[in-house]
Design an enzyme around this catalytic site. Sequence first.
Site, PDB file in Angstrom:
ATOM      1  CG  HIS A 112      72.644  38.934  73.545  1.00 41.59           C
ATOM      2  ND1 HIS A 112      71.490  39.057  72.811  1.00 41.59           N
ATOM      3  CD2 HIS A 112      72.348  39.407  74.785  1.00 41.59           C
ATOM      4  CE1 HIS A 112      70.544  39.607  73.559  1.00 41.59           C
ATOM      5  NE2 HIS A 112      71.030  39.818  74.763  1.00 41.59           N
ATOM      6  CD  GLU A 155      81.230  19.326  63.618  1.00 39.65           C
ATOM      7  OE1 GLU A 155      80.985  19.646  62.457  1.00 39.65           O
ATOM      8  OE2 GLU A 155      82.371  19.048  64.012  1.00 39.65           O
ATOM      9  CE  LYS A 207      89.533  21.460  60.739  1.00 41.68           C
ATOM     10  NZ  LYS A 207      88.554  22.487  60.740  1.00 41.68           N
TER      11      LYS A 207
END
Length: 477
Positions: A168, A302, A295
Site C-alpha cells: 500500500h 515517465e 528540478k
Amino acid sequence: MAASKKSVAPVESTTTWSGRFDEPVSELVQRYTASVDFDRRLADYDIRGSLAHARMLAARGIIGPDDLAAIELGLGRIQEEIHNGDFVWRLELEDVHLNIERRLTTLIGDAGKRLHTARSRNDQVATDVRLYLRASIDNIIGLIHAMQHALLDLAEKHVDTVMPGFTHLQVAQPVVFGHHLMAYFEMLKRDAERLSDCRKRVNKLPLGAAALAGTSYPIDRAMVARELDFDSVCENSLDAVSDRDFAIEFCAAAALVMTHLSRLSEELILWMSPSFGFIDLADRFCTGSSIMPQKKNPDVPELVRGKTGRINGHLVALLTLMKAQPLAYNKDNQEDKEPLFDTVDTLTDTLRIYADMLAGIRVNERAMRNTAMRGYATATDLADYLTKKGLPFREAHEAVAQAVRFAEKNRRDLSALTLPELQQFSPLIADDIFAMLTLDGSINSRNHVGGTAPPQVSAAIGRAREWLSSSSTPTVP
Ligand code: ARG
C-alpha cells in the site's frame, strides 16, 4: 512514418489490377488505400520471400531456369536500390509488393511477370509480416536479456543494502535492495519465455495458400518453408491468409513487458523524488525545468510509463481489427502493420534505454535504511516472536499494535524501547527480542528460497546468471 511519405513519388494513373475497371480511383482513394508509406519497411522480407518462392517454382518446373536467374538478378538489384535510397516508391502501386514487382518487370521483362505465379499478395504479405516479426522477436529477447544482465549487476552490489519493503506504499517489512531488483528479473524472465513461445506460432509459413484456397500449381510448400527457416507450414489456406493471432499475441506479450517496465519506472520516479531520496538517475536520462532551477525530472521513466498506454492501445487496436472479420483475407488486415511496427519500435527503444539507465543508478543506502527505521518495519517480527513463545497470532498482533502506538507517541523506533517498556505489552517479551527488532535481524531471519536474507538473494542471483547463460537467443535473421 511521416518522413517516409516525402520520398513516395506522385500519383500516376495505371495500377497493376486496373484491367477490370472503367475509371481510375480518385487521388484521395488512392492515398486512403495505399500502404506503401509504411509497409515498405518489409521490403527485405518481401524480397527474401520472393526469392524462396521463385526457387521453388523453378525446382517444380513451373518457371524456367532462365526466369529464375533473371528474377534473382533483378531482386538483388532492387534490394541494392532500396538500401542506397535510389528506389522510387510509387503511391499508385499501393504497397511494397506491387512496387517491387513492377520494378522487377521494368528491369527483367516477362520473367518478372511470372514471379507472381501460384501466389497472391494475401499469402505474400502474411509471410512478410511473419518474417519481420520473427526477426523482431529475436532482437527483443536479446534486449530483455541485456536488461536482465544490468539488473543482476545492480542487484549483486546490493545484496546487503537494507530498504523498506512496501505494501500500500506504506513501509511494511525490511528487504534488501537486491531482492527488490530481482523481482523485476523474474518478470522479465517470464516476458522472454512468453516471447519465445509466441515465436513458435509466428514461425509458420502461409505462402502457398495463395488468395485463399490454395493453388492449382504443383507447388512445394515444405521447400519454401525450409528456405525461409520456418518450422512448418500453416495447415489451412483460409486460416493462413487471414490469421493475425501471432501479431496479437506478440502485442499482448509486449504490453506485459511495458507494464513491468512501467512499474519499475513508477518506482524509480518515486525513489528519485526528494521525499524518498533513495536513488539518483544519471543526468543523461533527466531534464531540468525551464522555470524551477532546483528540478531534475526523471523524463525517461515517465515516458516509459506513458508509452505503456500507447502499447496497450495497439493491442486493443489489433483485437478490434480482427473481431468478427469473416474468412478469409479482408483489406482490414492492412491495418495490422502500423500498430505492430510501432509496438516493435517502442519496445525496442525502451529496452535499449533501460539497460543503460539501470547501469547509471546511484543508490543512497543511508536514506533507504533511515526510511525503513522510521516505518516500524520490524513490527511483524515482534508479533512472530510472541507467537513463537505461544501467544496466538491474533493476540500477538494486538499486543504489537499497542507497542507501535506507544513508540509512535514517544517518537521512537521499536528497537529503541527499553525492555520494561516493551514488557508492558506482553510478559513474554525477554532480552532476546532486540536481535529480532533490528532491520538486519529481520532480514536475516527470512532465510528460505524466495526470501530476502542476503545469502538467499545471492543464490537467486547465481541461479539467474545460469538461466541467462543457458537461454541463448535464436539467431535467424
Ligand atoms: N497491402 C496489403 C495488406 O497489407 C497486401 C494484400 C492485399 N491483398 C488484396 N487482396 N488487396 O494487407
